[in-house]
Scaffold this active site. Structure first.
Site, PDB file in Angstrom:
ATOM      1  CB  THR A  12      29.327  27.837  49.131  1.00 38.39           C
ATOM      2  OG1 THR A  12      29.685  27.331  48.051  1.00 38.39           O
ATOM      3  CG2 THR A  12      28.345  28.303  49.036  1.00 38.39           C
ATOM      4  CG  ASP A 109      26.246  36.467  40.354  1.00 35.08           C
ATOM      5  OD1 ASP A 109      25.480  35.866  39.922  1.00 35.08           O
ATOM      6  OD2 ASP A 109      27.732  36.544  40.253  1.00 35.08           O
ATOM      7  CB  THR A 132      34.242  31.409  38.745  1.00 33.43           C
ATOM      8  OG1 THR A 132      33.894  31.397  39.735  1.00 33.43           O
ATOM      9  CG2 THR A 132      34.650  30.581  37.656  1.00 33.43           C
TER      10      THR A 132
HETATM   11  N1  LIG Z   1      42.376  36.216  49.157  1.00 33.16           N
HETATM   12  C1  LIG Z   1      41.952  35.782  47.171  1.00 33.16           C
HETATM   13  N2  LIG Z   1      43.415  35.782  46.753  1.00 33.16           N
HETATM   14  C2  LIG Z   1      43.434  35.160  45.100  1.00 33.16           C
HETATM   15  N3  LIG Z   1      42.547  34.936  44.624  1.00 33.16           N
HETATM   16  C3  LIG Z   1      41.131  34.318  45.641  1.00 33.16           C
HETATM   17  C4  LIG Z   1      41.579  35.129  46.927  1.00 33.16           C
HETATM   18  N4  LIG Z   1      39.858  34.809  46.838  1.00 33.16           N
HETATM   19  C5  LIG Z   1      39.785  34.043  45.780  1.00 33.16           C
HETATM   20  N5  LIG Z   1      40.398  33.797  44.891  1.00 33.16           N
HETATM   21  C6  LIG Z   1      40.465  33.143  43.080  1.00 33.16           C
HETATM   22  O1  LIG Z   1      39.515  34.415  42.785  1.00 33.16           O
HETATM   23  C7  LIG Z   1      38.851  33.511  42.250  1.00 33.16           C
HETATM   24  C8  LIG Z   1      37.145  33.575  42.376  1.00 33.16           C
HETATM   25  O2  LIG Z   1      37.241  33.361  43.466  1.00 33.16           O
HETATM   26  P1  LIG Z   1      35.450  34.564  43.972  1.00 33.16           P
HETATM   27  O3  LIG Z   1      35.007  35.607  44.371  1.00 33.16           O
HETATM   28  O4  LIG Z   1      35.373  33.351  45.618  1.00 33.16           O
HETATM   29  O5  LIG Z   1      34.535  33.153  42.706  1.00 33.16           O
HETATM   30  P2  LIG Z   1      33.168  33.128  42.873  1.00 33.16           P
HETATM   31  O6  LIG Z   1      32.399  33.738  43.609  1.00 33.16           O
HETATM   32  O7  LIG Z   1      33.110  33.179  41.345  1.00 33.16           O
HETATM   33  O8  LIG Z   1      32.814  31.667  43.407  1.00 33.16           O
HETATM   34  C9  LIG Z   1      39.282  32.540  42.362  1.00 33.16           C
HETATM   35  O9  LIG Z   1      39.479  32.071  41.366  1.00 33.16           O
HETATM   36  C10 LIG Z   1      39.099  32.152  43.295  1.00 33.16           C
HETATM   37  O10 LIG Z   1      40.133  30.933  43.806  1.00 33.16           O
HETATM   38  C1  LIG Z   2      28.211  35.421  34.918  1.00 33.21           C
HETATM   39  C2  LIG Z   2      28.411  34.154  36.731  1.00 33.21           C
HETATM   40  C3  LIG Z   2      28.419  33.208  35.429  1.00 33.21           C
HETATM   41  C4  LIG Z   2      29.047  35.148  37.184  1.00 33.21           C
HETATM   42  O1  LIG Z   2      29.758  33.963  38.029  1.00 33.21           O
HETATM   43  P1  LIG Z   2      30.910  34.186  39.813  1.00 33.21           P
HETATM   44  O2  LIG Z   2      32.075  34.153  38.856  1.00 33.21           O
HETATM   45  O3  LIG Z   2      30.147  34.440  40.765  1.00 33.21           O
HETATM   46  O4  LIG Z   2      30.674  32.091  39.805  1.00 33.21           O
HETATM   47  C5  LIG Z   2      27.090  33.579  37.031  1.00 33.21           C
HETATM   48  O5  LIG Z   2      26.465  34.752  37.408  1.00 33.21           O
HETATM   49  C6  LIG Z   2      25.884  33.557  36.290  1.00 33.21           C
HETATM   50  O6  LIG Z   2      25.492  32.278  35.782  1.00 33.21           O
HETATM   51  N1  LIG Z   2      24.534  34.217  35.309  1.00 33.21           N
HETATM   52  C7  LIG Z   2      23.811  33.762  34.327  1.00 33.21           C
HETATM   53  C8  LIG Z   2      23.576  34.930  32.821  1.00 33.21           C
HETATM   54  C9  LIG Z   2      23.713  36.272  33.652  1.00 33.21           C
HETATM   55  O7  LIG Z   2      24.134  36.630  34.178  1.00 33.21           O
HETATM   56  O8  LIG Z   2      23.428  36.693  32.803  1.00 33.21           O
HETATM   57  K   LIG Z   3      30.142  36.282  42.167  1.00 36.21           K
END
Ligand SMILES: Nc1ncnc2c1ncn2[C@@H]1O[C@H](COP(=O)(O)OP(=O)(O)O)[C@@H](O)[C@H]1O
Ligand SMILES: CC(C)(COP(=O)(O)O)[C@@H](O)C(=O)NCCC(=O)O
Ligand SMILES: [K+]
EC number: 2.7.1.33
Length: 256
Positions: A12, A109, A132
């Site tokens: 977050t 997002d 993710t």
């Molecule tokens: N600067 C970074 N270097 C390496 N891994 C990262 C970095 N930032 C985020 N991650 C990893 O990349 C993945 C996606 O992160 P993030 O973009 O924050 O995901 P989300 O928006 O889904 O919470 C996670 O597994 C996180 O641990």
């Molecule tokens: C695809 C996602 C899981 C990506 O989420 P994030 O990786 O940023 O946590 C999110 O945008 C979501 O839950 N979407 C709902 C289904 C859709 O966008 O069609």
């Molecule tokens: K995201």
């Protein structure tokens, strides 16, 4: 001052926007059980550390995890006396159309990225967000979100190998020197890294062919820089794409 909160399934991110620049960006892991008081303790400590004088009047939230929104709402109300705007709720207006199957819930997002991409570049875009999950959001010429692609995230793919196979360790992603790995870690990194380069290229090529027009490809998200160095997959990398979209949506709702 606006507090923009982008809650992904892993992290977050909180950014403070003074109307012209982001004063600071703070990141914590996503936990639905974190209370409003816990958010504030963490947030105010870091804000003090950066010497920022807090004067937050508005809060906007995008969350891919519905359960965290309750405590974030309490956080906004208790500490800043405001009702946050939550992307995806009916009262939050969007400056772009969403053209998907009836009854489909698009991740907020992805809508925020669409708004940000259109604001900065105009239409005909592919936005690739390495979170993710890895999402591809397709933006039409008029800025509408018209669908996309959801692929397993880079770390999720590595974690799935580790979880499912007794002899495969937990490892971090890195760009391997060669495609042919000569140990387990290199083999795993190669499969995911080069597999991903291929995945991104193939999906973008097919989207462009399906749309039958040139499109700009923008990358964002935690792991985007790892792929940005490689093989001209993207026209640009924009670290702050989602945050920018939140400021645009907030302004749009103020004006309308
Ligand atoms: N600067 C970074 N270097 C390496 N891994 C990262 C970095 N930032 C985020 N991650 C990893 O990349 C993945 C996606 O992160 P993030 O973009 O924050 O995901 P989300 O928006 O889904 O919470 C996670 O597994 C996180 O641990
Ligand atoms: C695809 C996602 C899981 C990506 O989420 P994030 O990786 O940023 O946590 C999110 O945008 C979501 O839950 N979407 C709902 C289904 C859709 O966008 O069609
Ligand atoms: K995201």
């Amino acid at each position: 001052m606006l507090l923009a909160i982008d809650c992904g399934n892993t992290n977050t991110v909180f950014s403070i926007w003074d109307g012209e620049t982001f004063l600071c960006t703070l990141r914590t892991s996503t936990h639905h059980a974190r209370t409003a008081d816990a958010y504030f303790t963490w947030f105010s400590t870091l804000v003090n550390h950066y010497g920022i004088k807090l004067d937050i009047t508005d809060v906007i939230i995008s969350s891919t995890v519905p359960r965290v929104v309750f405590n974030l709402r309490v956080f906004a109300d208790r500490f800043f006396g405001c009702r946050p705007l939550v992307v995806g709720k009916p009262e939050c207006l969007l400056p772009v159309d969403v053209r998907v199957d009836a009854g489909t819930q698009v991740g907020p997002d992805r809508l925020v990225n669409t708004v940000a991409g259109f604001d900065r570049h105009g239409g005909d875009l592919i936005l690739v967000d390495f979170g993710t999950a890895t999402t591809f959001d397709v933006v039409a010429a008029d800025g509408a979100y018209i669908g996309g692609v959801i692929a397993p995230g880079v770390n999720l793919s590595l974690e799935a190998l580790h979880q499912a196979a007794a002899a495969l360790p937990h490892i971090d992603i890195a760009k391997p020197q060669n495609v042919i790995g000569t140990n387990t870690v290199e083999c795993m990194q190669s499969g995911v890294f080069w597999g991903y380069v291929g995945l991104v290229r193939e999906i973008c090529d097919r989207i462009k062919a399906e749309r039958d027009r040139p499109m700009k490809v923008i990358s964002t998200g935690g792991l985007a820089p790892l792929f940005q160095q490689s093989y001209a997959l993207f026209d640009a990398f924009e670290d702050d794409l989602t945050m920018h979209g939140l400021t645009v949506i907030h302004q749009y709702n103020k004006d309308n």
